[in-house]
Motif scaffolding. Structure first.
Motif, short mmCIF file in Angstrom:
data_model
loop_
_atom_site.label_atom_id
_atom_site.label_comp_id
_atom_site.label_asym_id
_atom_site.label_seq_id
_atom_site.Cartn_x
_atom_site.Cartn_y
_atom_site.Cartn_z
N GLY A 105 0.80 -1.21 0.00
CA GLY A 105 0.00 0.00 0.00
C GLY A 105 0.83 1.27 0.00
N ASP A 143 1.35 4.20 -2.97
CA ASP A 143 1.08 5.61 -2.64
C ASP A 143 2.24 6.50 -3.07
N PHE A 145 -3.77 -8.94 -0.95
CA PHE A 145 -2.87 -8.01 -1.62
C PHE A 145 -2.63 -8.36 -3.09
N ASP A 205 -2.83 -5.38 -5.44
CA ASP A 205 -1.70 -4.46 -5.29
C ASP A 205 -0.44 -5.06 -5.89
N ARG A 209 -5.10 -1.74 2.94
CA ARG A 209 -4.68 -1.04 1.74
C ARG A 209 -3.47 -0.17 1.97
N ARG A 210 -3.32 0.32 3.21
CA ARG A 210 -2.21 1.22 3.49
C ARG A 210 -1.15 0.56 4.35
#
Length: 426
Positions: A132, A136, A164, A167, A424-425
């Motif tokens: 994540g 970003d 994940f 991602d 997500r982060r």
């Protein structure tokens, strides 16, 4: 065989010696030459087998012989599922690379990004990241992945379990087509095989431990107890046997908090770590536990993934995991490197089906004990498992579960299309 026979350069051998290691583990004996050869690798290794050094040492050697990165460029990328594992890998890279002029850094969510941006700006030889935060920073153009020479997916099975995969696919699209790929997983599941087939090209395959086995150096025992007496039994066992450095697993974040508070009230120093805790709080708790200042660390499966504590003597399953394979991962944190370890599970009537699944998986019947004064009520009836996990057994003893829609459950789950903001982060 010694490390010097694996073809490592003097600077790395010196660092290994300073860490106190003399003989490579089976995964290191096989992985180091394979990675040095430059090809792709698919390796299955349980927790505590030395896999981190297995890819870190040869990776550093290959990087040491190449050109330095330019601004914001990354030469080697290590993706991990959790903050704790990222930090652990980062420590290994720093320790083994201390005599090499290489730059490395760790990035993950839950902390301010500016120090991470500043560290990446001049370029890095090794970046260890959770997916994540990496995406970003790439979106903000703080990191350039177009020159990555080697990609490492560490604990890929857990990354898939945590959802994940989307991602990971995004990250793969940002990397150059020509690169070395190293995939490490605790198991060779169908999902891992699918990922490997898409990611790896003619990989070397290594499997150093039979799947879903537990170390012979671990003394495993089951204490039968009523659900409402578990906390008192745990406190009794810790006090009676003078246990220190006890890693205790719960299914949920709420359960971890509550248990840590209750143990502390009984003069047993305890702290909880889980996804809702700030990174500073998690780091503080882990440091106190490693140093011996904290007697009990209560953790959920996700938060504990990647914890690296040498010679951890005791692991307690306050609640059995909903996924049988997680039992193997949990207790694999003790009994490492030939040291003796103890794994204790407190099992109430609700969990008999889960216990049966674990014993079937590891192909072993675990010793059942009853502590005097904590005898279970023979008339006790199973009830829905706490915080949304319900369980019922059919005549064959099989367990069926369904996940409630309520929040607050950090039990291991299969990949889903939508994930929480924390994941997500991560």
């Amino acid at each position: 065989m010694s490390f010097s026979e694996l073809g490592l350069r003097a600077e790395l051998l010196r660092a290994v010696e300073e860490q106190g290691y003399t003989i490579p583990t089976p995964i290191q004996r096989q992985a180091i030459p394979a990675v040095l050869g430059g090809g792709d690798l698919l390796a299955s290794a349980q927790t505590g087998t030395g896999k981190t050094a297995g890819f870190t040492l040869p990776l550093l050697q290959r990087l040491a012989d190449g050109p330095r990165p330019k601004a914001r460029q990354i030469r080697a990328l290590v993706l991990t599922p959790t903050r704790e594992l990222a930090a652990q890998v980062g420590e290994s890279v720093a320790d083994y690379g201390r005599h090499l002029k290489l730059r490395s850094h760790v990035i993950f969510g839950g902390v301010g990004q500016q120090p991470q941006v500043d560290a990446i700006r001049p370029g890095l030889d090794v970046l260890i990241a959770t997916p994540g935060r990496l995406l970003d920073l790439h979106q903000q153009r703080h990191v350039d992945l177009s020159r990555v020479e080697t990609l490492v997916l560490d604990e890929a099975d857990r990354m898939l379990d945590m959802g994940f995969i989307h991602d990971i696919r995004k990250v793969l699209r940002l990397l150059p087509e020509k690169r070395q790929n190293l995939l490490f997983s605790a198991t060779f599941s169908a999902e891992i095989q699918t990922l490997a087939n898409k990611l790896l090209e003619a990989p070397t395959m290594i499997e150093v431990a039979r799947r879903n086995t537990t170390a012979e150096t671990i003394d495993q025992a089951i204490y039968r107890v009523d659900r409402d007496k578990k906390r008192d039994l745990l406190a009794h066992l810790i006090t009676k046997h003078r246990w220190y450095q006890v890693l205790v697993f719960t299914r949920t974040k709420h359960g971890a908090n509550r248990l840590a508070e209750q143990l502390s009230k009984q003069d047993i120093p305890a702290m909880a770590i889980h996804g809702n805790k700030s990174q500073s709080a998690r780091t503080k708790a882990l440091a106190a536990f490693k140093s011996g200042d904290l007697q009990v660390l209560v953790a959920t499966d996700i938060a504990a993934r990647g914890l690296d504590i040498s010679e951890l003597p005791h692991v307690v399953n306050f609640e059995l995991p909903n996924v049988a394979e997680d039992y193997v991962h949990r207790i694999g944190r003790t009994g490492r490197a030939g040291s003796l370890g103890q794994a204790v599970s407190l099992v109430c009537v609700d969990e008999h089906g889960l216990l049966g699944g674990i014993e079937k998986l590891i192909k072993k019947s675990l010793e059942k004990r009853i502590e005097p004064g904590f005898e279970p009520d023979p008339a006790a009836k199973p009830e829905p498992i706490e915080n949304g996990r319900r369980q019922r057994s059919d005549r064959r003893g099989a367990t069926q579960q369904r996940q409630a829609k309520g929040p607050g459950n950090e039990a291991d789950q299969r990949p889903r299309r939508r994930r929480s903001r924390t994941q997500r982060r991560a």
